[in-house]
Design a protein around this motif. Structure first.
Motif, short mmCIF file in Angstrom:
data_model
loop_
_atom_site.label_atom_id
_atom_site.label_comp_id
_atom_site.label_asym_id
_atom_site.label_seq_id
_atom_site.Cartn_x
_atom_site.Cartn_y
_atom_site.Cartn_z
N ASP A 119 0.84 -1.19 0.00
CA ASP A 119 0.00 0.00 0.00
C ASP A 119 0.88 1.25 0.00
O ASP A 119 1.21 1.80 1.06
CB ASP A 119 -0.92 -0.01 1.23
CG ASP A 119 -1.90 1.17 1.24
OD1 ASP A 119 -2.07 1.79 0.17
OD2 ASP A 119 -2.47 1.47 2.30
N ALA A 120 1.32 1.64 -1.17
CA ALA A 120 2.20 2.80 -1.32
C ALA A 120 2.07 3.34 -2.73
O ALA A 120 1.71 2.60 -3.65
CB ALA A 120 3.65 2.40 -1.04
N PRO A 121 2.35 4.63 -2.92
CA PRO A 121 2.30 5.20 -4.28
C PRO A 121 3.34 4.54 -5.18
O PRO A 121 4.34 3.98 -4.72
CB PRO A 121 2.64 6.68 -4.05
CG PRO A 121 2.38 6.92 -2.60
CD PRO A 121 2.68 5.64 -1.90
N GLY A 122 3.11 4.65 -6.49
CA GLY A 122 4.02 4.06 -7.45
C GLY A 122 5.43 4.59 -7.31
O GLY A 122 6.41 3.83 -7.44
N GLY A 123 5.56 5.90 -7.04
CA GLY A 123 6.89 6.48 -6.88
C GLY A 123 7.63 5.90 -5.70
O GLY A 123 8.86 5.70 -5.76
N THR A 124 6.90 5.61 -4.62
CA THR A 124 7.53 5.00 -3.45
C THR A 124 7.99 3.58 -3.76
O THR A 124 9.06 3.14 -3.30
CB THR A 124 6.53 4.98 -2.27
OG1 THR A 124 6.15 6.32 -1.95
CG2 THR A 124 7.15 4.33 -1.04
N LYS A 125 7.22 2.87 -4.57
CA LYS A 125 7.61 1.51 -4.96
C LYS A 125 8.89 1.54 -5.79
O LYS A 125 9.77 0.69 -5.63
CB LYS A 125 6.48 0.84 -5.72
CG LYS A 125 5.24 0.58 -4.87
CD LYS A 125 4.11 0.00 -5.69
CE LYS A 125 2.86 -0.22 -4.83
NZ LYS A 125 1.73 -0.77 -5.59
N LEU A 126 9.00 2.52 -6.68
CA LEU A 126 10.23 2.66 -7.46
C LEU A 126 11.42 2.97 -6.56
O LEU A 126 12.53 2.50 -6.78
CB LEU A 126 10.06 3.75 -8.52
CG LEU A 126 9.15 3.40 -9.70
CD1 LEU A 126 8.94 4.62 -10.59
CD2 LEU A 126 9.73 2.25 -10.52
N GLU A 127 11.17 3.79 -5.53
CA GLU A 127 12.24 4.09 -4.56
C GLU A 127 12.67 2.83 -3.82
O GLU A 127 13.87 2.63 -3.55
CB GLU A 127 11.76 5.15 -3.57
CG GLU A 127 11.63 6.54 -4.17
CD GLU A 127 11.10 7.54 -3.16
OE1 GLU A 127 10.78 7.13 -2.02
OE2 GLU A 127 10.99 8.73 -3.51
N LEU A 128 11.71 1.98 -3.49
CA LEU A 128 12.04 0.72 -2.83
C LEU A 128 12.93 -0.14 -3.72
O LEU A 128 13.96 -0.68 -3.27
CB LEU A 128 10.75 -0.03 -2.48
CG LEU A 128 10.91 -1.49 -2.02
CD1 LEU A 128 11.83 -1.60 -0.81
CD2 LEU A 128 9.55 -2.10 -1.71
N LEU A 129 12.58 -0.26 -4.99
CA LEU A 129 13.40 -1.04 -5.91
C LEU A 129 14.80 -0.46 -6.04
O LEU A 129 15.79 -1.18 -6.06
CB LEU A 129 12.72 -1.10 -7.28
CG LEU A 129 11.43 -1.92 -7.37
CD1 LEU A 129 10.80 -1.77 -8.75
CD2 LEU A 129 11.69 -3.38 -7.06
N ALA A 130 14.87 0.87 -6.12
CA ALA A 130 16.18 1.52 -6.24
C ALA A 130 17.01 1.28 -4.99
O ALA A 130 18.23 1.04 -5.08
CB ALA A 130 15.99 3.02 -6.47
N MET A 131 16.39 1.31 -3.83
CA MET A 131 17.12 1.11 -2.59
C MET A 131 17.61 -0.33 -2.47
O MET A 131 18.74 -0.58 -2.03
CB MET A 131 16.23 1.47 -1.39
CG MET A 131 16.97 1.56 -0.08
SD MET A 131 15.94 2.23 1.27
CE MET A 131 15.69 3.91 0.71
N ILE A 132 16.77 -1.28 -2.88
CA ILE A 132 17.19 -2.68 -2.85
C ILE A 132 18.38 -2.88 -3.79
O ILE A 132 19.40 -3.49 -3.41
CB ILE A 132 16.03 -3.60 -3.25
CG1 ILE A 132 14.97 -3.64 -2.14
CG2 ILE A 132 16.54 -5.03 -3.53
CD1 ILE A 132 13.73 -4.43 -2.51
N ASN A 133 18.26 -2.38 -5.01
CA ASN A 133 19.34 -2.57 -5.98
C ASN A 133 20.63 -1.90 -5.53
O ASN A 133 21.72 -2.46 -5.69
CB ASN A 133 18.91 -2.03 -7.35
CG ASN A 133 17.91 -2.94 -8.04
OD1 ASN A 133 17.91 -4.15 -7.84
ND2 ASN A 133 17.05 -2.35 -8.86
#
Length: 244
Positions: free
Chosen positions: A147-161
């Motif tokens: 449950d998060a905005p799309g931009g936050t999900k992209l930030e999550l992926l960037a942080m994981i990578n």
């Protein structure tokens, strides 16, 4: 095209047709060229990748290669795209976004270990190649349950990578040093451990001494990796690092 194969303005190689509708069929494909460059890098490192070496690998002249790949930066982008196709995310999404993101992290770690040179090339500049976009799309599908905005999900992926990249870079640096010295990793660890113990026992570093006293053993890279990724996921499960 300007002298030296450089365009007078920025261009993306994926927006440039691989072949025009007229004339003979090209003797080589981008996939073939990328595969040759990846083989060179896997065998001898990214420093060995040159237009001359790749041209020889595919069996054409160096200047002919520029007809397919205008710049060395484009060659790097082809390489990143080629290995991005190796991401194995066929099991995603499972409906458990947290477990899926751990799968993504493990898969990326394995990819970087197979192609150590990739840690030198990964950047946002090469983040939207065709295979990279398919990878991101699959990841975003796996994050439907968050449950998060799309931009936050992209930030999550960037942080994981970014975290996986930093982690594997350290692993590779340690392994490279171990290959460069005449003694075993255990011997070096013993010497460095003795030095560190002496420094921590000096009383000059009380906070560090207390921290190491709680975890005195050698680093278990696999366990440390799982903890690091898990903490990132925990933060986003609570609404993100900034609470948003």
């Amino acid at each position: 095209m300007a002298a030296g194969g450089r365009s007078p303005r920025p261009e993306v190689i994926w927006a440039r047709p691989e072949r025009t509708g007229r004339g003979p069929r090209p003797a080589h494909t981008r996939a073939e060229i990328a595969g040759a460059a990846v083989r060179v890098a896997d065998a001898d490192g990214i420093e060995a990748v040159s237009m001359r070496r790749v041209a020889a690998e595919v069996g054409c002249g160096t200047m002919s290669l520029y007809n397919y790949v205008p710049r060395k930066e484009d060659l790097y982008e082809l390489m990143v795209d080629a290995v991005s196709a190796e991401h194995d995310l066929t099991s995603l999404p499972t409906g458990d976004w947290r477990a899926d993101m751990l799968t993504v992290a493990r898969d990326t770690r394995a990819l970087l270990r197979r192609h150590p040179w990739l840690t030198r090339l990964l950047s946002s500049a090469y983040g939207f190649t065709p295979h990279s976009l398919r990878y991101l799309e699959r990841c975003m599908a796996a994050l439907e349950g968050l449950d998060a905005p799309g931009g936050t999900k992209l930030e999550l992926l960037a942080m994981i990578n970014s975290s996986v990249l930093a982690f594997v870079s350290d692993e590779l640096a340690v392994a490279e040093r171990a290959r460069a010295v005449p003694w075993s990793p255990e011997e070096e660890q013993a010497v460095r451990g003795a030095y560190l113990a002496g420094e921590l026992g000096s009383g000059h570093y009380p906070h560090l001494a207390a921290a190491f006293a709680e975890n005195p053993g050698p680093t278990d890279y696999d366990a440390a990796f799982e903890r690091a990724v898990g903490r990132i996921l925990d933060a986003f499960a609570r609404g993100g690092p900034a609470g948003g």
